[in-house]
Design a protein around this motif. Structure first.
Motif, PDB file in Angstrom:
ATOM      1  N   ARG A 106      -1.953  13.875  -5.314  1.00  0.00           N
ATOM      2  CA  ARG A 106      -1.046  13.197  -5.831  1.00  0.00           C
ATOM      3  C   ARG A 106       0.664  13.498  -5.896  1.00  0.00           C
ATOM      4  NH1 ARG A 106       1.286   8.940  -7.830  1.00  0.00           N
ATOM      5  NH2 ARG A 106       2.220   8.446 -10.175  1.00  0.00           N
ATOM      6  N   GLN A 107       0.596  14.719  -6.372  1.00  0.00           N
ATOM      7  CA  GLN A 107       1.829  15.571  -6.370  1.00  0.00           C
ATOM      8  C   GLN A 107       2.274  16.021  -4.956  1.00  0.00           C
ATOM      9  OE1 GLN A 107       2.132  18.451  -9.762  1.00  0.00           O
ATOM     10  NE2 GLN A 107       0.049  18.251  -9.578  1.00  0.00           N
ATOM     11  N   ALA A 108       1.585  16.248  -3.856  1.00  0.00           N
ATOM     12  CA  ALA A 108       1.755  16.804  -2.628  1.00  0.00           C
ATOM     13  C   ALA A 108       2.217  15.496  -2.070  1.00  0.00           C
ATOM     14  CB  ALA A 108       0.403  17.206  -1.953  1.00  0.00           C
ATOM     15  N   VAL A 109       1.601  14.224  -2.077  1.00  0.00           N
ATOM     16  CA  VAL A 109       2.032  13.045  -1.413  1.00  0.00           C
ATOM     17  C   VAL A 109       3.689  12.774  -1.913  1.00  0.00           C
ATOM     18  CG1 VAL A 109       1.682  10.553  -1.097  1.00  0.00           C
ATOM     19  CG2 VAL A 109      -0.159  12.297  -0.970  1.00  0.00           C
ATOM     20  N   LEU A 110       3.567  12.657  -3.496  1.00  0.00           N
ATOM     21  CA  LEU A 110       5.075  12.541  -3.866  1.00  0.00           C
ATOM     22  C   LEU A 110       6.107  13.557  -3.335  1.00  0.00           C
ATOM     23  CD1 LEU A 110       3.977  11.693  -7.533  1.00  0.00           C
ATOM     24  CD2 LEU A 110       4.849  10.072  -5.737  1.00  0.00           C
ATOM     25  N   ALA A 111       5.825  14.835  -3.421  1.00  0.00           N
ATOM     26  CA  ALA A 111       6.879  15.781  -2.654  1.00  0.00           C
ATOM     27  C   ALA A 111       7.183  15.564  -1.304  1.00  0.00           C
ATOM     28  CB  ALA A 111       6.080  17.040  -2.670  1.00  0.00           C
ATOM     29  N   VAL A 112       5.998  15.065  -0.750  1.00  0.00           N
ATOM     30  CA  VAL A 112       6.354  14.910   0.991  1.00  0.00           C
ATOM     31  C   VAL A 112       7.215  13.590   1.049  1.00  0.00           C
ATOM     32  CG1 VAL A 112       5.159  14.177   3.078  1.00  0.00           C
ATOM     33  CG2 VAL A 112       4.524  16.384   1.795  1.00  0.00           C
ATOM     34  N   GLN A 113       6.927  12.623   0.363  1.00  0.00           N
ATOM     35  CA  GLN A 113       7.607  11.347   0.102  1.00  0.00           C
ATOM     36  C   GLN A 113       9.036  11.561  -0.455  1.00  0.00           C
ATOM     37  OE1 GLN A 113       6.363   8.503  -2.833  1.00  0.00           O
ATOM     38  NE2 GLN A 113       6.683   6.826  -1.320  1.00  0.00           N
ATOM     39  N   HIS A 114       9.252  12.440  -1.410  1.00  0.00           N
ATOM     40  CA  HIS A 114      10.516  12.603  -2.011  1.00  0.00           C
ATOM     41  C   HIS A 114      11.588  13.204  -0.596  1.00  0.00           C
ATOM     42  CE1 HIS A 114      13.630  13.928  -4.643  1.00  0.00           C
ATOM     43  NE2 HIS A 114      13.665  14.814  -4.187  1.00  0.00           N
ATOM     44  N   CYS A 115      10.704  14.241   0.142  1.00  0.00           N
ATOM     45  CA  CYS A 115      11.626  14.921   1.177  1.00  0.00           C
ATOM     46  C   CYS A 115      11.854  13.654   2.284  1.00  0.00           C
ATOM     47  CB  CYS A 115      10.910  15.663   1.998  1.00  0.00           C
ATOM     48  SG  CYS A 115      10.532  17.231   1.183  1.00  0.00           S
ATOM     49  N   ILE A 116      11.106  12.665   2.588  1.00  0.00           N
ATOM     50  CA  ILE A 116      11.301  11.627   3.602  1.00  0.00           C
ATOM     51  C   ILE A 116      12.580  10.680   2.968  1.00  0.00           C
ATOM     52  CG2 ILE A 116      10.249   9.523   4.775  1.00  0.00           C
ATOM     53  CD1 ILE A 116       9.419  12.189   5.897  1.00  0.00           C
ATOM     54  N   GLU A 117      12.166  10.470   1.615  1.00  0.00           N
ATOM     55  CA  GLU A 117      13.301   9.490   0.930  1.00  0.00           C
ATOM     56  C   GLU A 117      14.770  10.256   1.179  1.00  0.00           C
ATOM     57  OE1 GLU A 117      11.417   8.567  -2.617  1.00  0.00           O
ATOM     58  OE2 GLU A 117      10.209   6.944  -1.828  1.00  0.00           O
ATOM     59  N   HIS A 118      14.900  11.470   1.331  1.00  0.00           N
ATOM     60  CA  HIS A 118      15.941  12.089   1.183  1.00  0.00           C
ATOM     61  C   HIS A 118      16.496  12.725   2.722  1.00  0.00           C
ATOM     62  CE1 HIS A 118      15.464  11.858  -3.293  1.00  0.00           C
ATOM     63  NE2 HIS A 118      16.677  12.135  -3.156  1.00  0.00           N
ATOM     64  N   GLY A 119      15.468  12.154   3.521  1.00  0.00           N
ATOM     65  CA  GLY A 119      16.021  12.459   5.103  1.00  0.00           C
ATOM     66  C   GLY A 119      15.699  13.627   5.486  1.00  0.00           C
ATOM     67  N   VAL A 120      14.601  14.325   4.826  1.00  0.00           N
ATOM     68  CA  VAL A 120      14.285  15.556   5.484  1.00  0.00           C
ATOM     69  C   VAL A 120      12.461  15.644   5.741  1.00  0.00           C
ATOM     70  CG1 VAL A 120      13.638  17.813   4.667  1.00  0.00           C
ATOM     71  CG2 VAL A 120      15.704  16.813   3.760  1.00  0.00           C
ATOM     72  N   PHE A 121      12.423  16.050   6.965  1.00  0.00           N
ATOM     73  CA  PHE A 121      11.093  16.173   7.482  1.00  0.00           C
ATOM     74  C   PHE A 121      10.653  17.751   7.353  1.00  0.00           C
ATOM     75  CE2 PHE A 121       8.523  16.774  11.767  1.00  0.00           C
ATOM     76  CZ  PHE A 121       7.411  16.731  11.060  1.00  0.00           C
ATOM     77  N   HIS A 122       9.686  17.899   6.451  1.00  0.00           N
ATOM     78  CA  HIS A 122       9.252  19.557   5.998  1.00  0.00           C
ATOM     79  C   HIS A 122       9.035  20.143   7.495  1.00  0.00           C
ATOM     80  CE1 HIS A 122       7.170  22.745   4.667  1.00  0.00           C
ATOM     81  NE2 HIS A 122       7.846  22.708   3.336  1.00  0.00           N
ATOM     82  N   ASN A 123       8.056  19.754   8.182  1.00  0.00           N
ATOM     83  CA  ASN A 123       7.455  20.130   9.605  1.00  0.00           C
ATOM     84  C   ASN A 123       6.641  21.270   9.321  1.00  0.00           C
ATOM     85  OD1 ASN A 123       7.202  19.955  12.357  1.00  0.00           O
ATOM     86  ND2 ASN A 123       9.035  21.034  12.720  1.00  0.00           N
ATOM     87  N   ASP A 124       6.238  21.644   8.118  1.00  0.00           N
ATOM     88  CA  ASP A 124       5.254  22.533   8.019  1.00  0.00           C
ATOM     89  C   ASP A 124       4.329  22.474   6.891  1.00  0.00           C
ATOM     90  OD1 ASP A 124       3.901  24.780   8.851  1.00  0.00           O
ATOM     91  OD2 ASP A 124       5.476  26.198   7.768  1.00  0.00           O
ATOM     92  N   VAL A 125       3.797  21.214   6.395  1.00  0.00           N
ATOM     93  CA  VAL A 125       2.979  21.029   5.345  1.00  0.00           C
ATOM     94  C   VAL A 125       1.613  21.446   5.523  1.00  0.00           C
ATOM     95  CG1 VAL A 125       1.968  19.130   3.748  1.00  0.00           C
ATOM     96  CG2 VAL A 125       4.387  18.832   4.631  1.00  0.00           C
TER      97      VAL A 125
END
Length: 156
Positions: free
Chosen positions: A30-49
């Protein structure tokens, strides 16, 4: 630069406890999904999850997504396949088969691999045999119903 104490990478956490229970995996996922979602919502693609790019605070199971070195600004047009920088183990099929890929589906794939990694220790000695797979309820389920409707025998 944050390094919560006591903590370790999620990969080390998984390797230390290869029999991770479903509830713990759910809390972490749940936390991993929320972290990735937070990045997307702020215009960031981590690209190395992947598991090494999460830190787990071991006494609370609080998760932190780290290492944005491969990150990109979010693009609605997607990315050329050559821009993928994640681990090959977490690489979605479209990066290999299409000329472009998109951030959200790539993240979903990587999170799925992460969940698999948490729930399956990936130990070859614990894999079922082919015979055990054929006897599993999931494969055998509705087999009789299918045989009656099609007249086929699938036991070969």
């Amino acid at each position: 630069m944050e390094f919560p104490e006591p903590c370790e990478s999620l990969l080390d956490f998984i390797l230390r406890d290869p029999e991770l229970d479903e509830t713990t995996a759910r809390v972490i996922m749940r936390q991993a999904v929320l972290a990735v979602q937070h990045c997307i919502e702020h215009g960031v693609f981590h690209n190395d999850v992947h598991a090494q790019n999460f830190l787990v605070k071991t006494n609370t199971l609080e998760l932190k997504l780290i290492d944005f070195g491969c990150g990109q600004l979010l693009s609605a047009d997607g990315y050329e396949r050559k821009i993928y920088r994640g681990l090959l183990d977490y690489c979605p099929p479209e990066v290999l088969t299409e000329s472009r890929f998109h951030a959200v589906p790539t993240n979903v794939w990587a999170l799925g691999v992460l969940l698999y990694e948490m729930m399956n220790a990936c130990s070859p000695t614990k894999r079922p045999t082919l015979e055990q797979m054929l006897q599993h309820e999931w494969i055998r389920n509705d087999l009789e119903k299918f045989r009656r409707s099609s007249g086929d025998s699938l036991d070969q």
